[in-house]
Design an enzyme around this catalytic site. Structure first.
Site, PDB file in Angstrom:
ATOM      1  N   ARG A 179       0.519  -1.182  -0.321  1.00 42.28           N
ATOM      2  CA  ARG A 179      -0.162   0.163  -0.083  1.00 42.28           C
ATOM      3  C   ARG A 179       1.116   0.729   0.076  1.00 42.28           C
ATOM      4  NH1 ARG A 179      -2.086  -3.410  -1.989  1.00 42.28           N
ATOM      5  NH2 ARG A 179      -3.991  -4.605  -1.149  1.00 42.28           N
ATOM      6  N   SER A 228     -11.854   1.284   2.881  1.00 41.01           N
ATOM      7  CA  SER A 228     -10.406   0.591   4.114  1.00 41.01           C
ATOM      8  C   SER A 228      -9.424   1.447   5.002  1.00 41.01           C
ATOM      9  CB  SER A 228      -9.402  -0.435   3.790  1.00 41.01           C
ATOM     10  OG  SER A 228     -10.433  -1.567   2.713  1.00 41.01           O
ATOM     11  N   GLU A 298      -4.493   3.717   6.060  1.00 44.44           N
ATOM     12  CA  GLU A 298      -3.773   3.771   5.057  1.00 44.44           C
ATOM     13  C   GLU A 298      -4.919   5.002   3.985  1.00 44.44           C
ATOM     14  OE1 GLU A 298      -5.959   0.476   1.859  1.00 44.44           O
ATOM     15  OE2 GLU A 298      -5.289  -0.321   3.017  1.00 44.44           O
TER      16      GLU A 298
END
EC number: 1.3.1.98
Length: 305
Positions: A179, A228, A298
């Site tokens: 990520r 998320s 995130e």
């Protein structure tokens, strides 16, 4: 909050600017959470040449931030000083096919890229069908789902430096990690080339339908959410840690941990950015106390609190 108007001065420096430049424009409507303050200046370029021109004439002391469709973003309540750049589909959203290669602008929706690849019998990009963002964001954060990531299919990315210089990064140069990418935050991605493999279109479409069906079953996709919230720690699922810590359904003001999926925060209607970020930090603190795991955000958080 209202910032000093810098737009007239910027326009005087850039007589050939073709894009739209607005002062103190609210960013809340541009994010999926529907929260946040204004941009001191919001620039929507006409195309890549226009963006390069703008950046090359923008004083270096003025901060710059680029956003996509706002699906992985919290804009804090007092807004952002400097210039916020939003790449529009017209000029940055084109998708073209060349054999087993897919070329996409940074403003192209991930879902549309998956659909274009499927229509051309190109497999490997099905995972994009379930990601609610743009290619620019996918490049920045190595977006992924269902066991696949951007780094699995990227050939090269196109970008502009803070000074408007054109740049190209191959897969290795992107320095992808989970990520994240290793490219300087000041760099603005403008497009990318991906490579898949030729396969049966029916099989590709079936996998995409599976991705969508799973997403609708387990994610609150019809709520005001940013996707998320926290990265999955190595070998663990963030939602399981959050659930085990007793945070399912927990609220702060108008923000709530989703009952459907614990790694999603939602705006129930009247949340502020502060509510959402405070809730996220409460989740992190509770998980840390319960399991010893330090969850990492995130979702990107920008602006003045």
């Amino acid at each position: 909050m209202t910032f000093p108007d810098i737009v007239p001065e910027l326009k005087s420096r850039m007589p050939d600017l073709r894009g739209r430049l607005l002062a103190n424009e609210s960013l809340a409507p541009l994010t999926w959470f529907r929260v946040g303050g204004p941009a001191q200046a919001l620039f929507t370029p006409a195309d890549e040449d226009d963006l390069a021109y703008f950046l090359s004439h923008l004083p270096e002391e003025i901060p710059v931030c680029c956003i996509g469709v706002g699906s992985n973003l919290i804009v804090r309540d007092r807004g952002l000083p400097g210039v916020v750049i939003r790449l529009p589909p017209r000029g940055f959203g084109e998708i073209t096919i060349d054999g087993d290669a897919v070329h996409a602008g940074a403003a192209a929706l991930d879902k549309r890229v998956a659909e274009a690849a499927a229509a051309a019998s190109i497999s490997g990009l099905e995972f994009y069908f379930g990601i609610p963002g743009t290619i620019g964001g996918a490049l920045r954060m190595n977006a992924g789902a269902n066991g696949s990531e951007t780094r699995d299919v990227l050939v090269e990315a196109r970008a502009l430096s803070r000074r408007g210089e054109r740049m190209t990064f191959d897969n290795f140069a992107m320095a992808f990690d989970y990520r994240s990418s290793g490219i300087d935050p000041s760099v603005i991605f403008t497009g990318a080339m991906f490579r898949g493999r030729i396969a049966e279109p029916q099989a590709i479409r079936a996998r995409m339908n599976e991705v969508q069906a799973h997403r609708e079953t387990v994610q609150p996709i019809r709520e005001k959410t940013g996707g998320s919230t926290f990265k999955n720690p190595p070998g663990q699922s963030a939602w399981k840690l959050i659930d085990a810590a007793g945070m399912r359904g927990h609220r702060v003001g108008g923000a709530q941990v989703s009952d459907m999926h614990c790694n999603f925060l939602i705006n129930t209607g009247e949340a502020t950015a502060r509510d959402i970020e405070t809730l996220g930090e409460s989740v992190r603190e509770r998980v840390k106390r319960h399991s010893g795991v330090d969850l990492q955000w995130e979702i990107k958080r920008i602006g003045l609190g």
